[in-house]
Design a protein around this motif. Structure first.
Motif, PDB file in Angstrom:
ATOM      1  N   MET A   1      -5.120  22.012 -26.775  1.00  0.00           N
ATOM      2  CA  MET A   1      -4.314  20.693 -26.767  1.00  0.00           C
ATOM      3  C   MET A   1      -3.494  21.114 -28.028  1.00  0.00           C
ATOM      4  O   MET A   1      -2.120  21.389 -28.176  1.00  0.00           O
ATOM      5  CB  MET A   1      -4.712  19.610 -26.534  1.00  0.00           C
ATOM      6  CG  MET A   1      -3.151  18.029 -26.502  1.00  0.00           C
ATOM      7  SD  MET A   1      -3.823  16.548 -26.541  1.00  0.00           S
ATOM      8  CE  MET A   1      -4.391  17.297 -24.875  1.00  0.00           C
ATOM      9  N   ALA A   2      -4.131  20.800 -28.850  1.00  0.00           N
ATOM     10  CA  ALA A   2      -3.212  20.733 -30.211  1.00  0.00           C
ATOM     11  C   ALA A   2      -2.629  22.366 -31.053  1.00  0.00           C
ATOM     12  O   ALA A   2      -1.222  22.038 -30.789  1.00  0.00           O
ATOM     13  CB  ALA A   2      -3.992  20.992 -31.687  1.00  0.00           C
ATOM     14  N   PHE A   3      -3.071  23.358 -30.125  1.00  0.00           N
ATOM     15  CA  PHE A   3      -2.899  24.620 -30.328  1.00  0.00           C
ATOM     16  C   PHE A   3      -1.834  25.557 -29.373  1.00  0.00           C
ATOM     17  O   PHE A   3      -0.691  26.091 -30.253  1.00  0.00           O
ATOM     18  CB  PHE A   3      -4.093  25.881 -30.149  1.00  0.00           C
ATOM     19  CG  PHE A   3      -3.638  27.314 -30.285  1.00  0.00           C
ATOM     20  CD1 PHE A   3      -3.171  28.132 -31.382  1.00  0.00           C
ATOM     21  CD2 PHE A   3      -3.033  28.068 -28.563  1.00  0.00           C
ATOM     22  CE1 PHE A   3      -3.312  29.633 -31.169  1.00  0.00           C
ATOM     23  CE2 PHE A   3      -2.810  29.335 -28.709  1.00  0.00           C
ATOM     24  CZ  PHE A   3      -2.399  30.617 -30.393  1.00  0.00           C
ATOM     25  N   LEU A   4      -1.730  24.922 -28.502  1.00  0.00           N
ATOM     26  CA  LEU A   4      -0.634  25.170 -27.273  1.00  0.00           C
ATOM     27  C   LEU A   4       0.712  24.340 -27.590  1.00  0.00           C
ATOM     28  O   LEU A   4       1.393  24.312 -27.897  1.00  0.00           O
ATOM     29  CB  LEU A   4      -0.805  25.170 -25.975  1.00  0.00           C
ATOM     30  CG  LEU A   4      -2.428  26.195 -25.493  1.00  0.00           C
ATOM     31  CD1 LEU A   4      -1.679  25.542 -23.941  1.00  0.00           C
ATOM     32  CD2 LEU A   4      -1.299  27.676 -24.939  1.00  0.00           C
ATOM     33  N   ALA A   5       0.568  22.910 -27.957  1.00  0.00           N
ATOM     34  CA  ALA A   5       1.455  21.945 -28.595  1.00  0.00           C
ATOM     35  C   ALA A   5       1.911  22.809 -29.556  1.00  0.00           C
ATOM     36  O   ALA A   5       3.364  22.660 -29.730  1.00  0.00           O
ATOM     37  CB  ALA A   5       0.805  20.579 -29.182  1.00  0.00           C
ATOM     38  N   ILE A   6       1.630  23.334 -30.606  1.00  0.00           N
ATOM     39  CA  ILE A   6       1.964  23.696 -32.071  1.00  0.00           C
ATOM     40  C   ILE A   6       3.159  25.486 -31.375  1.00  0.00           C
ATOM     41  O   ILE A   6       4.318  25.373 -32.041  1.00  0.00           O
ATOM     42  CB  ILE A   6       1.133  24.733 -33.041  1.00  0.00           C
ATOM     43  CG1 ILE A   6       0.331  22.581 -33.795  1.00  0.00           C
ATOM     44  CG2 ILE A   6       1.839  24.674 -33.909  1.00  0.00           C
ATOM     45  CD1 ILE A   6      -0.724  23.032 -34.516  1.00  0.00           C
TER      46      ILE A   6
END
Length: 244
Positions: free
Chosen positions: A21-26
């Motif tokens: 979630m964090a990786f794709l958001a960035i």
């Protein structure tokens, strides 16, 4: 031993889910800042990732049944856990929600939610939010898309019963939009709380659309009847037996 192994697999699955979630958001943020389509692509990619990893990490396969709505409609879905949200968002082109106002400040979820057109709702002010949503739809200010609403207002565990709230009927009547009911059995495998994920086949099924024009009370009674009936059938299909 079998339960402990599945719990450990579920724990690892949850860890990677939030990492991605964090990786794709960035990864999607630069595109999403300048183009709303970037936000849609980001949330859809994430939801498809969760579905794919659930299938081989914890043995939880997912299936969408029925005709996926692509027009500007209201999707009135049964809500049992985070998984039904993931499944619907993974397939509809322009999803949006009425969300808790506090989520505006949640890392990642809040910004992406606002970017795709979600409407924040203060606790106890749902009627005000509905009026705002209706006004934005009528004025053309709201982004076009599929507004996903949960008529019972919260997650409901398999076998539990909660009334359907009138807000869905008000939106249906005031916006003049078609409502697409959606049934599910996801709570049998992915509960409201906890880490353990049960192997099996989780289903979200889009049912026959309800065209505009019905009165509020008959509409709400019909919506409840079709969603609850089909959700109960899907849960029985998944092996769930309700306790009287």
């Amino acid at each position: 031993m079998g339960y402990a192994i599945q719990w450990a697999r579920s724990f690892v699955f949850m860890l990677q889910m939030y990492f991605m979630m964090a990786f794709l958001a960035i990864f999607f943020t630069p595109w999403a800042i300048f183009d709303r389509q970037g936000a849609y692509s980001g949330v859809r990619t994430y939801c498809r990732w969760v579905r794919w990893t659930a299938s081989w990490m914890v043995g939880l396969k997912t299936e969408i049944r029925g005709t996926v709505p692509t027009d500007e409609v209201l999707i009135a879905s049964k809500h049992q856990s985070f998984l039904d949200i993931i499944m619907i968002v993974s397939v509809v082109p322009r999803p949006k929600f009425i969300m808790k106002a506090s989520l505006r400040w949640a890392p990642i979820l809040g910004w992406y939610g606002m970017r795709i057109g979600c409407v924040p709702v203060e606790r106890g002010k749902r009627a005000e939010a509905i009026r705002k949503m209706v006004a934005e739809v009528k004025s053309g200010d709201a982004p076009a898309g599929q507004l996903i609403i949960y008529s019972q207002g919260t997650r409901v565990a398999p076998g539990a019963k909660l009334p359907y709230k009138v807000g869905t009927a008000v939106l249906y009547e005031e916006t003049g939009q078609t409502v697409v009911p959606a049934a599910t059995n996801v709570g049998v495998f992915w509960p409201r709380l906890g880490i353990y994920r049960k192997p099996g086949l989780a289903v979200v099924e889009f049912l026959d659309p309800i065209p505009p024009g019905m009165e509020k009370e008959p509409f709400l009674a019909h919506l409840e009847q079709v969603v609850e009936t089909r959700s109960n059938e899907l849960m029985r299909e998944a092996g769930f037996v309700a306790q009287d």
